[in-house]
Design a protein around this motif. Structure first.
Motif, PDB file in Angstrom:
ATOM      1  N   ASP A   1       9.089   5.783  -1.788  1.00 63.47           N
ATOM      2  CA  ASP A   1       8.097   5.793  -2.864  1.00 63.47           C
ATOM      3  C   ASP A   1       7.936   4.346  -3.352  1.00 63.47           C
TER       4      ASP A   1
ATOM      5  N   ARG B   1       4.862   4.733   2.591  1.00 64.77           N
ATOM      6  CA  ARG B   1       5.467   6.020   2.941  1.00 64.77           C
ATOM      7  C   ARG B   1       5.515   6.177   4.468  1.00 64.77           C
ATOM      8  N   ALA B   2       4.470   5.700   5.142  1.00 65.72           N
ATOM      9  CA  ALA B   2       4.449   5.824   6.603  1.00 65.72           C
ATOM     10  C   ALA B   2       5.545   4.957   7.238  1.00 65.72           C
TER      11      ALA B   2
ATOM     12  N   ASP C   1       0.857  -1.188   0.000  1.00 68.63           N
ATOM     13  CA  ASP C   1       0.000   0.000   0.000  1.00 68.63           C
ATOM     14  C   ASP C   1       0.902   1.250   0.000  1.00 68.63           C
ATOM     15  N   PRO C   2       0.799   2.086  -1.040  1.00 69.20           N
ATOM     16  CA  PRO C   2       1.727   3.230  -1.167  1.00 69.20           C
ATOM     17  C   PRO C   2       1.713   4.166   0.044  1.00 69.20           C
ATOM     18  N   ASP C   3       0.549   4.382   0.632  1.00 68.16           N
ATOM     19  CA  ASP C   3       0.492   5.303   1.781  1.00 68.16           C
ATOM     20  C   ASP C   3       1.158   4.682   3.000  1.00 68.16           C
ATOM     21  N   LYS C   4       0.847   3.400   3.200  1.00 72.59           N
ATOM     22  CA  LYS C   4       1.473   2.691   4.324  1.00 72.59           C
ATOM     23  C   LYS C   4       2.987   2.620   4.114  1.00 72.59           C
TER      24      LYS C   4
END
Ligand SMILES: C[S@@+](CC[C@H](N)C(=O)[O-])C[C@H]1O[C@@H](n2cnc3c(N)ncnc32)[C@H](O)[C@@H]1O
Ligand code: SF4
Length: 348
Positions: free
Chosen positions: A156, A149-150, A144-147
């Motif tokens: 990226d 980044r987190a 998951d791209p957002d996870k």
């Protein structure tokens, strides 16, 4: 490009040297080298947000790293893994891979490889393959791209995916390493296993180890793999495999995907009896165990003389101090790191 002549000369006395065997009769045949403590990510379990890094002057040069790795090869090391920090962010790193590949050509080395976060792989995959590298480890904890980044603070996911594509296109075999993180990716691990196997990649799930202060409470991150395995077993059935890499992973075949899945459980399972490895940092410090403080400085003997005799003597002496095992603990009484150094210093 290879380094100039003197290094090749230093490779010569190999046959005469005694191999590395520790006090528990374990032959040391695997060296992991952290070529830099720097990284383009700041994974929450690995680094704090405001890491201070070593001054560049403290680092071994690429020539010195080559000389040190080659000394270990002369002492019987058959497998060399470059790691970090992120090995592919070290300037000129392909020169080192290219130079070390001579040991593959002579047959002195069975395997040259690396562990990477994948961010630079699109750029380097083909060159790595051309250096004789066959298999690499890519660390990836979420799809998951957002996870992503987190977890990595700066990373990226798209770049890593491009890197994985490029590596497969270049013919490199990939093993995915995923760290199990409580409340972060625990509900996603089955999908990650299915994804990895669907792309023909092995995957290993790793327990968080208490290395270095990362500013988070380890109890918040720690997820025992016994729980991960039980959860995966709701979707998959496993067959135990004998397959061993000489490392700490225990492997199963996932019947539904046909792929291989490893579990590295430093916290709940002790794997030290079969340990065949040692680690050096980018400053030339030799750690005989990932989980212990004891170390030996190899930079001083390396710089003291153009001959490798003092380096060999320092390595021999250090191996006599390789401990039987580590004793990591994360529980309510041990919230501080078991060791002050970060994984990015010793390499994963
Ligand atoms: C330190 S990194 C170095 C290589 C590269 N930057 C990478 O991420 O693959 C090597 C491996 O160690 C893992 N790692 C880092 N800190 C850890 C920790 N505290 N516990 C368990 N694994 C950790 C990472 O997930 C990665 O798979
Ligand atoms: S795990 Fe690897 S990518 Fe993540 S911060 Fe540590 S060294 Fe960098």
């Amino acid at each position: 490009m290879n380094f100039a002549g003197p290094i090749a000369d230093l490779d010569r006395p190999a046959a005469a040297l005694a191999p590395l065997v520790d006090p528990y009769a374990r032959a040391i045949t695997y060296l992991r080298v952290s070529v830099t403590d720097r990284c383009d990510f700041r994974c929450v379990y690995c680094m704090s947000e405001n890491m201070s890094f070593l001054p560049k002057a403290d680092l071994l040069t690429l020539e010195e790293l080559d000389r040190l790795c080659s000394a270990f090869v002369a002492k019987g090391v058959r497998k060399l893994r470059l790691t970090g920090g992120e090995p592919l962010v070290r300037r000129g790193i392909m020169t080192l891979f290219s130079s070390l590949s001579r040991h593959l050509q002579t047959g002195a080395l069975d395997e040259l490889t690396l562990t990477t976060n994948g961010s630079q792989l699109a750029k380097y995959a083909k060159a790595l393959k051309d250096c004789g590298i066959e298999r690499i480890n890519v660390s990836l904890d979420t799809l998951d791209p957002d996870k992503f980044r987190a977890i990595t603070r700066w990373g990226d996911l798209g770049k890593v995916m491009e890197g994985i594509d490029a590596a497969q296109a270049a013919g490199l075999k990939i093993k995915i390493n995923a760290v199990a993180l409580k409340g972060v990716n625990e509900d996603e691990l089955a999908d990650i296993v299915a994804w990895a196997h669907g792309r023909g990649m092995d995957i290993t799930i790793i327990e968080v180890m208490p290395l270095g202060d990362v500013g988070d409470d380890r109890l918040d991150q720690y997820l025992p793999l016994s729980m991960v395995r039980a959860r995966l077993a709701q979707r998959f059935s496993f067959e135990d495999l004998d397959y061993k890499t000489g490392g700490p992973a225990r492997y199963v075949r996932v019947n539904e995907t046909g792929g291989r899945l490893g579990f590295i459980t430093p916290m709940t399972h002790n794997f030290c009896e079969s340990c065949n490895r040692v680690r050096i940092t980018c400053t030339g410090t030799l750690y005989m165990c990932l989980g212990q403080e004891d170390a030996a400085d190899l930079r001083a003997p390396l710089r003291a003389s153009e001959s490798n005799d003092a380096v060999y003597a320092a390595i021999d002496e250090a191996i006599t101090r390789k401990p039987k095992g580590h004793d990591f603990v994360i529980d309510r009484r041990h919230k501080r790191p078991a060791l002050s150094r970060h994984m990015s210093v010793t390499g994963g």
